[in-house]
Design a protein around this motif. Structure first.
Motif, short mmCIF file in Angstrom:
data_model
loop_
_atom_site.label_atom_id
_atom_site.label_comp_id
_atom_site.label_asym_id
_atom_site.label_seq_id
_atom_site.Cartn_x
_atom_site.Cartn_y
_atom_site.Cartn_z
N ARG A 62 0.29 0.10 1.19
CA ARG A 62 -0.62 1.24 1.11
C ARG A 62 0.03 2.53 1.59
O ARG A 62 -0.64 3.56 1.70
CB ARG A 62 -1.87 0.96 1.96
N GLY A 63 1.32 2.47 1.84
CA GLY A 63 1.99 3.64 2.41
C GLY A 63 2.15 4.80 1.46
O GLY A 63 2.32 5.95 1.89
N GLY A 64 2.10 4.52 0.16
CA GLY A 64 2.19 5.60 -0.81
C GLY A 64 3.59 6.15 -0.95
O GLY A 64 4.59 5.55 -0.55
N ALA A 65 3.68 7.32 -1.51
CA ALA A 65 4.97 7.94 -1.82
C ALA A 65 5.79 8.23 -0.56
O ALA A 65 7.02 8.10 -0.57
CB ALA A 65 4.74 9.24 -2.60
N ARG A 66 5.12 8.60 0.52
CA ARG A 66 5.85 8.91 1.75
C ARG A 66 6.58 7.68 2.27
O ARG A 66 7.74 7.76 2.67
CB ARG A 66 4.88 9.43 2.81
N PHE A 67 5.91 6.54 2.23
CA PHE A 67 6.54 5.31 2.70
C PHE A 67 7.66 4.89 1.73
O PHE A 67 8.70 4.38 2.16
CB PHE A 67 5.51 4.19 2.82
#
Length: 211
Positions: A88-93
């Motif tokens: 669920r971290g998205g693009a940043r992760f």
């Protein structure tokens, strides 16, 4: 070691401490969760052979089965927490993963392994230093399905917990509740970790072209 942890290993709180340590070391691999499991199992082995304390009062010892279940369950829950966080971290992760060569390689290898229906890498990584963290985060960041990752995580947690408890038990049986018995068992755990790290790196090295 056993002397300093004596009051704790004789208390039901040992299960909570073991579970919390195993749960958190997916994010803090420096936590000595394996050492703690071994120490508790060694105390159980020594307590079962002694039976009673010097004063004739029965001394509570950890249950090996409960200890194993606590360690294995906490291992799986920690894996799932890291997996969900990365998924669920998205693009940043994803950008953070991309900056780490170790995580990127693990993500690629894990995706191939799980896609082929073989997750032995998850089991091996459970013994390698920080391998559990790399694999759990890599599986989540790669958006692998939970049904592909969870069974292997459960198997890895059970094998690791059984191995750690077994080391403590046999060390306590053979060498007694001494620092020598605990040290030998811990060295065996570290030896398994070094072997696991070698196995994880071997395919990567063998796949490189010769200079």
């Amino acid at each position: 070691m056993l002397e300093s942890l004596g009051p704790l290993t004789g208390s039901p709180w040992i299960y909570a401490v073991v579970a919390l340590s195993v749960l958190l070391d997916v994010f803090l691999p420096v936590l000595p969760s394996g050492v703690l499991v071994i120490t508790a199992a060694t105390a159980a082995a020594a307590g079962s052979t002694a039976g009673v304390s010097a004063g004739g009062v029965h001394r509570e010892v950890p249950s090996l089965l409960v200890l194993l279940l606590c360690a294995a369950t906490a291992s799986v829950l920690g894996d799932l927490f890291a997996y969900r966080l990365a998924r669920r971290g998205g693009a940043r992760f994803d950008r953070a993963i991309a900056r780490s060569r170790r995580l990127t390689r693990a993500q690629e290898r894990l995706g191939i392994a799980l896609g082929r229906g073989g997750g032995a890498l998850v089991v091996v990584a459970r013994f390698a230093p920080a391998g559990r963290s790399v694999v759990s985060l890599g599986a989540g960041a790669a958006q692998r399905k939970i049904k592909e990752f969870l069974p292997w995580s459960a198997l890895a947690g059970l094998i690791w917990a059984g191995y750690s408890v077994g080391l403590g038990w046999f060390g306590g049986q053979w060498l007694g509740a001494s620092w020598i018995g605990a040290a030998v068992s811990v060295l065996a755990l570290f030896g398994a970790g070094l072997l696991a790290a070698y196995v994880m790196r071997r395919p990567e090295r063998s796949g490189r072209p010769a200079a």
